[in-house]
Motif scaffolding. Sequence first.
Motif, PDB file in Angstrom:
ATOM      1  N   VAL A  38       0.835  -1.210   0.000  1.00 14.27           N
ATOM      2  CA  VAL A  38       0.000   0.000   0.000  1.00 14.27           C
ATOM      3  C   VAL A  38       0.864   1.251   0.000  1.00 14.27           C
ATOM      4  O   VAL A  38       0.566   2.240  -0.697  1.00 14.27           O
ATOM      5  N   LYS A  39       1.957   1.239   0.779  1.00 17.13           N
ATOM      6  CA  LYS A  39       2.836   2.410   0.833  1.00 17.13           C
ATOM      7  C   LYS A  39       3.341   2.781  -0.563  1.00 17.13           C
ATOM      8  O   LYS A  39       3.240   3.932  -0.999  1.00 17.13           O
ATOM      9  N   CYS A  42       0.571   3.965  -3.013  1.00 20.66           N
ATOM     10  CA  CYS A  42       0.213   5.381  -2.813  1.00 20.66           C
ATOM     11  C   CYS A  42       1.307   6.303  -3.339  1.00 20.66           C
ATOM     12  O   CYS A  42       1.020   7.334  -3.967  1.00 20.66           O
ATOM     13  N   GLY A  45       1.061   6.354  -7.010  1.00 21.03           N
ATOM     14  CA  GLY A  45      -0.133   7.089  -7.427  1.00 21.03           C
ATOM     15  C   GLY A  45       0.090   8.590  -7.422  1.00 21.03           C
ATOM     16  O   GLY A  45      -0.372   9.305  -8.325  1.00 21.03           O
ATOM     17  N   ILE A  46       0.810   9.080  -6.408  1.00 19.36           N
ATOM     18  CA  ILE A  46       1.116  10.520  -6.356  1.00 19.36           C
ATOM     19  C   ILE A  46       1.988  10.920  -7.537  1.00 19.36           C
ATOM     20  O   ILE A  46       1.775  11.968  -8.167  1.00 19.36           O
TER      21      ILE A  46
END
Length: 408
Positions: A38-39, A42, A45-46
Amino acid sequence: MERDFYKTPKSSKLIRLFWKAAGADRYILERATYSDQVKYMCLGGIIIATGLMAGLAGGYAFYTIFEPRGSAIDSNFSWATSALSIVFGCFWGLMIFNLDRFIVSSTGKGDGTEVITWDEFKGAIPRLILGAIIALTISKPVEIRMFKSEIDAALHEEQLKTRKEYEKRTRINYEDRLALIDNELEKIEVKRNDLVQRIKKAEKEHTDQLQGRAGAPAGDGKLAQALERIKNNLILQLDEFDETNKERVTELTSNKRKLILEMDKELAKNEQVASGLDGLLERIKLAHEIAGFWISLFITLLFMAIEMTPIFFKLMLIKSPYDFLKENVDELMKAEQGILIEYNYHKDKQGQERDLVRHIHKEKLLVEKKSLQQVQEELTKYAISKYEEEMKKKIDANPTAFVKVQEN
């Protein structure tokens, strides 16, 4: 990867895309924990979102620069410019995406704790500066798009003022030149009117003399004839004056007509001059005036926060299974390639501890080469010694064969 105590979730293509954008290792993440996945999802994604925003901002800025010029409140849409803007936006977005990916992937995790120490921050300053520059290039086009309606209205007023001012300066410039021509024409006209008035006066005096209204007997007497000669002489002077000044009057009239036509052409350009204000720089200036300092600063800081978040995110990451697995893989790769690192092996002149990096394969090859060289040297020496013994035996058997005596 399945275990008795934990089952790592299977990743989708979209998640793997985010991992790749963040510069993370898919092989290791698929063997790490879900929190690690998940880290980096994310984080990627940024980075992708930043690239998309950069592409949109770059495309809009390109269209604003090269769009057809005209009134700010009139729509002058161009398909050709739009197509080029899309191409440039894709290129710009990919470039910013790769740049962000490089910045984030090359940023370490510092000491592996949530606290960002001064040394960690100092090492990240070059990346933060680069991120701030990227944020500025993204925020300004977005800012002028956010306030487009207000900017168009303000820009239209500026265009009207510019047109009026340009028309005023143009007229002043040409009116001075026209005034010189009019003054010269007026001087010629004054002189001609003076002759015409004298002719009219002479005609009236001659007519009055003929009709007896001048106080003398009516008839064509000597006085009437003298008055007629004066009149005819004035008419001749007028003809000579017209003939003398004909070319000059024609030239002045032609020059005046040309200046008027030239002035009309220049006045027709006022719209084009005013349309020149419809550019990216003028819109950015008006955006600052309309939005004000604080709103403009807030928008810029917002994009700077988005751009710099991945850098701070990497510095605040706590060491997790992914990091230990990655370190283990790195060490295995080094061991496989014969790279041995002895940490804090010695201190340099400044007193800082340095690591000793040994390349085992290289050292092995060097030892082999060195040993082979030594053997070759020993064999060469042995061959020379044997050759020496063989030659001595030949000399003992027939010494005269090796000595030449010169006879006088």
